[in-house]
Design a protein around this motif. Structure first.
Motif, PDB file in Angstrom:
ATOM      1  N   GLY A  77       2.650 -91.885 -13.715  1.00 34.40           N
ATOM      2  CA  GLY A  77       3.346 -92.014 -14.510  1.00 34.40           C
ATOM      3  C   GLY A  77       4.441 -90.575 -14.004  1.00 34.40           C
ATOM      4  N   ILE A  78       3.503 -90.811 -13.191  1.00 40.13           N
ATOM      5  CA  ILE A  78       4.448 -88.688 -13.450  1.00 40.13           C
ATOM      6  C   ILE A  78       5.422 -88.823 -11.836  1.00 40.13           C
ATOM      7  N   GLU A  79       6.352 -87.833 -12.054  1.00 40.86           N
ATOM      8  CA  GLU A  79       7.513 -87.601 -11.254  1.00 40.86           C
ATOM      9  C   GLU A  79       7.792 -86.964 -10.164  1.00 40.86           C
ATOM     10  N   PRO A  80       7.072 -86.468  -9.173  1.00 45.61           N
ATOM     11  CA  PRO A  80       7.216 -85.027  -8.448  1.00 45.61           C
ATOM     12  C   PRO A  80       8.773 -84.618  -8.361  1.00 45.61           C
ATOM     13  N   ASP A  81       8.136 -83.373  -7.349  1.00 42.20           N
ATOM     14  CA  ASP A  81       9.846 -83.064  -6.350  1.00 42.20           C
ATOM     15  C   ASP A  81       9.816 -83.795  -5.639  1.00 42.20           C
ATOM     16  N   ILE A  82       8.688 -83.310  -4.155  1.00 39.16           N
ATOM     17  CA  ILE A  82       8.216 -83.880  -3.358  1.00 39.16           C
ATOM     18  C   ILE A  82       7.762 -84.875  -2.456  1.00 39.16           C
ATOM     19  N   MET A  83       7.573 -85.953  -1.632  1.00 38.06           N
ATOM     20  CA  MET A  83       6.727 -86.520  -1.331  1.00 38.06           C
ATOM     21  C   MET A  83       6.587 -86.889   0.332  1.00 38.06           C
ATOM     22  N   THR A  84       6.056 -86.462   0.171  1.00 36.55           N
ATOM     23  CA  THR A  84       5.310 -86.917   2.287  1.00 36.55           C
ATOM     24  C   THR A  84       4.736 -88.211   2.445  1.00 36.55           C
ATOM     25  N   LEU A  85       5.771 -89.321   3.525  1.00 34.52           N
ATOM     26  CA  LEU A  85       4.942 -90.132   4.601  1.00 34.52           C
ATOM     27  C   LEU A  85       4.857 -90.061   4.991  1.00 34.52           C
ATOM     28  N   ALA A  86       3.922 -91.346   5.939  1.00 28.45           N
ATOM     29  CA  ALA A  86       3.722 -90.969   7.621  1.00 28.45           C
ATOM     30  C   ALA A  86       3.398 -92.617   7.302  1.00 28.45           C
ATOM     31  N   LYS A  87       2.015 -92.361   8.266  1.00 27.93           N
ATOM     32  CA  LYS A  87       1.377 -93.721   8.957  1.00 27.93           C
ATOM     33  C   LYS A  87       1.363 -95.181   7.782  1.00 27.93           C
ATOM     34  N   GLY A  88       1.412 -95.434   7.276  1.00 27.79           N
ATOM     35  CA  GLY A  88       1.426 -97.072   7.008  1.00 27.79           C
ATOM     36  C   GLY A  88       2.777 -97.741   6.929  1.00 27.79           C
ATOM     37  N   ILE A  89       4.476 -96.294   6.746  1.00 26.92           N
ATOM     38  CA  ILE A  89       5.220 -96.787   6.513  1.00 26.92           C
ATOM     39  C   ILE A  89       5.944 -97.367   8.178  1.00 26.92           C
ATOM     40  N   GLY A  90       5.081 -96.844   9.093  1.00 28.51           N
ATOM     41  CA  GLY A  90       6.092 -97.280  10.452  1.00 28.51           C
ATOM     42  C   GLY A  90       4.867 -98.467  10.803  1.00 28.51           C
ATOM     43  N   GLY A  91       3.996 -98.711  10.431  1.00 26.28           N
ATOM     44  CA  GLY A  91       3.021 -99.924  10.264  1.00 26.28           C
ATOM     45  C   GLY A  91       2.092 -99.495  11.749  1.00 26.28           C
ATOM     46  N   GLY A  92       2.255 -98.617  11.956  1.00 30.52           N
ATOM     47  CA  GLY A  92       1.159 -98.163  13.866  1.00 30.52           C
ATOM     48  C   GLY A  92       2.465 -97.826  14.674  1.00 30.52           C
ATOM     49  N   VAL A  93       3.720 -96.837  14.333  1.00 34.68           N
ATOM     50  CA  VAL A  93       4.938 -96.806  15.312  1.00 34.68           C
ATOM     51  C   VAL A  93       4.828 -95.244  14.926  1.00 34.68           C
ATOM     52  N   PRO A  94       5.049 -94.322  15.449  1.00 41.11           N
ATOM     53  CA  PRO A  94       4.940 -92.918  14.523  1.00 41.11           C
ATOM     54  C   PRO A  94       6.838 -92.588  13.841  1.00 41.11           C
ATOM     55  N   LEU A  95       6.445 -92.686  12.600  1.00 43.57           N
ATOM     56  CA  LEU A  95       7.444 -92.771  11.350  1.00 43.57           C
ATOM     57  C   LEU A  95       7.129 -92.318  10.355  1.00 43.57           C
ATOM     58  N   ALA A  96       7.679 -91.278   9.807  1.00 44.56           N
ATOM     59  CA  ALA A  96       7.520 -89.811   8.849  1.00 44.56           C
ATOM     60  C   ALA A  96       7.848 -90.089   8.187  1.00 44.56           C
ATOM     61  N   ALA A  97       8.200 -89.663   6.815  1.00 46.63           N
ATOM     62  CA  ALA A  97       9.417 -89.233   6.081  1.00 46.63           C
ATOM     63  C   ALA A  97       9.316 -88.139   4.598  1.00 46.63           C
ATOM     64  N   LEU A  98      10.124 -87.163   4.231  1.00 40.74           N
ATOM     65  CA  LEU A  98       9.719 -85.634   3.685  1.00 40.74           C
ATOM     66  C   LEU A  98      10.744 -86.350   2.513  1.00 40.74           C
ATOM     67  N   CYS A  99      10.165 -86.491   1.414  1.00 37.04           N
ATOM     68  CA  CYS A  99      11.519 -87.245   0.080  1.00 37.04           C
ATOM     69  C   CYS A  99      11.145 -86.698  -1.049  1.00 37.04           C
ATOM     70  N   ALA A 100      12.471 -85.448  -1.227  1.00 42.07           N
ATOM     71  CA  ALA A 100      12.161 -84.770  -2.375  1.00 42.07           C
ATOM     72  C   ALA A 100      13.954 -84.911  -3.258  1.00 42.07           C
TER      73      ALA A 100
END
Ligand SMILES: *Cc1c(COP(=O)(O)O)cnc(C)c1O
Length: 396
Positions: free
Chosen positions: A238-261
């Protein structure tokens, strides 16, 4: 007779690989060049969120590759806009920068935090990270990681990553000084052996970072995209961070990542961040397809049901064999064994006939399970039955 993996000398030896060449995959199953099938509970280290070669990914790749592959990150493209809008709508973040790997997204997070420190905190740059954390294999992300021995590999390290202890707020507080700009952690430490940060710790950390005007960065490269049963693992607390990074599962196997802020933290100016492949429509189109599947409520219900089943099954194995239980969140789980037979079990599982089983032992006394989020109840039962027999075989 050439070995199955003849010609491998042309590849750099970055890990010791088994003498197997995989040629085909479908769902929870892989097939090698000799036609042997393997039940895959590694899934590219939690990368293949929808299993191998999911039809929606094939379709997205085919459709987008006929239309537009990469106009350059200097121009807008529709799939990147679509995916960013979905992430923003489903999270506490307002802006997304796409990257190609988890390490690269984390590098971006580190740069963003340092930039924010320059603008708002008189040049504060130190980011408190955690013992045993894993954030990637670039120089900065290796320095941010807390893997034993990594502080001496490829020395000198990138400066500014003091290490606290997970779930110990005082250890964080003790490291904060005028140069501290952020705290960065995995909601569940994956490589360390599936060690969850407690909800209380995450809540206390959020309160502490707010009070001291520090950014909170969550590395959700492994835990994001429904792996833990919610779209993002920070949501459990139940928290709200300032920054989050995603990779692995977001692309389902292809190279994809995200920096969220959040908007307040999105302070990159033109020229600060980029990359030739970043946000290319081919990968972003896959991201959109994956996102729409895993964010459906019925999909999450199935993940919950499968994770309950896996948890119960691992608990039963632990009881039967006198092990030390299981832990984890959602479909990121670990069986904690009473002895160091992880590597032997991993090998025996792979060599099992007629069908093999792919497991991972991030620590000698621990097996980690990261099946496709689409894994079936039958496949979990099969894995548990095979593992039980393998333990019996290995322990004689
Ligand atoms: C895998 C992982 C990374 C690194 O991602 P790559 O795509 O391999 O660079 C970073 N952080 C966490 C938590 C990971 O599990």
């Amino acid at each position: 007779m050439p070995t199955p993996a003849a010609g491998t000398q042309a590849l750099m030896e970055i890990t010791s690989r088994p003498d197997v060449v995989f040629v085909r995959g479908e769902g929870s199953w892989l097939e090698d060049a000799a036609g042997k099938r393997y039940l895959d509970f590694i899934q590219g280290w939690a990368v293949n969120s929808l299993g191998h070669c999911h039809p929606a990914i094939i379709e997205a790749l085919a459709r987008q590759s006929r239309q537009l592959i990469n106009p350059s990150p200097a121009f807008y493209n529709q799939p990147a806009i679509e995916l960013a809008r979905r992430i923003v709508a489903a999270s506490c973040f307002d802006r997304v920068f796409f990257a190609n790997s988890g390490a690269e997204a984390n590098e971006g997070a580190i740069k963003l935090a340092r930039k924010w420190g320059q603008l708002h905190r008189h040049g504060a740059y130190r980011i408190i990270t955690f013992d045993h954390a894993f954030h990637g294999r670039t120089l900065a992300t290796m320095s941010a990681s807390g893997k034993p021995g990594w502080d001496r590999k490829f020395a000198p390290q990138v400066d500014g990553f003091p290490k606290a202890d997970l779930n110990d707020l005082e250890s964080v507080r003790a490291l904060i000084d005028d140069d501290t700009v952020a705290v960065m952690l995995e909601p569940v430490q994956g490589e360390a052996g599936v060690l969850p940060a407690t909800h209380q710790f995450l809540q206390d950390l959020r309160a502490l970072t707010r009070e001291r005007r520090l950014l909170l960065i969550v590395d959700e490269v492994q835990t994001g995209m429904c792996r833990t049963g919610l779209l993002f693992a920070y949501q459990h607390a139940g928290i709200e961070p300032d920054i989050m990074t995603l990779a692995k599962g977001i692309g389902g196997g292809v190279p994809l990542a995200a920096l969220c802020a959040t908007e307040a933290v999105s302070c990159f100016e033109p020229g600060d961040q980029g990359g030739t492949f970043n946000g290319n429509p081919l990968m972003a189109a896959v991201g959109v397809a994956v996102f729409d599947i895993v964010s459906a409520p019925s999909f999450m219900d199935a993940v919950h049901a499968r994770s309950r089943q896996l948890k119960a099954g691992l608990e039963a194995l632990s009881r039967k064999w006198g092990m030390h239980g299981e832990r984890g969140v959602g479909l990121l789980r670990a069986l904690v064994m009473d002895r160091d037979d992880g590597p032997v079990l991993v090998k025996a599982a792979r060599q099992r006939v007629p069908e093999g089983l792919l497991l991972n032992a991030p620590r000698p006394n621990l097996l980690r399970f990261m099946p496709a989020l689409t894994v079936t109840a039958g496949e979990i039962d099969t894995m548990l039955a095979w593992l039980d027999a393998l333990i019996a075989q290995v322990r004689g």
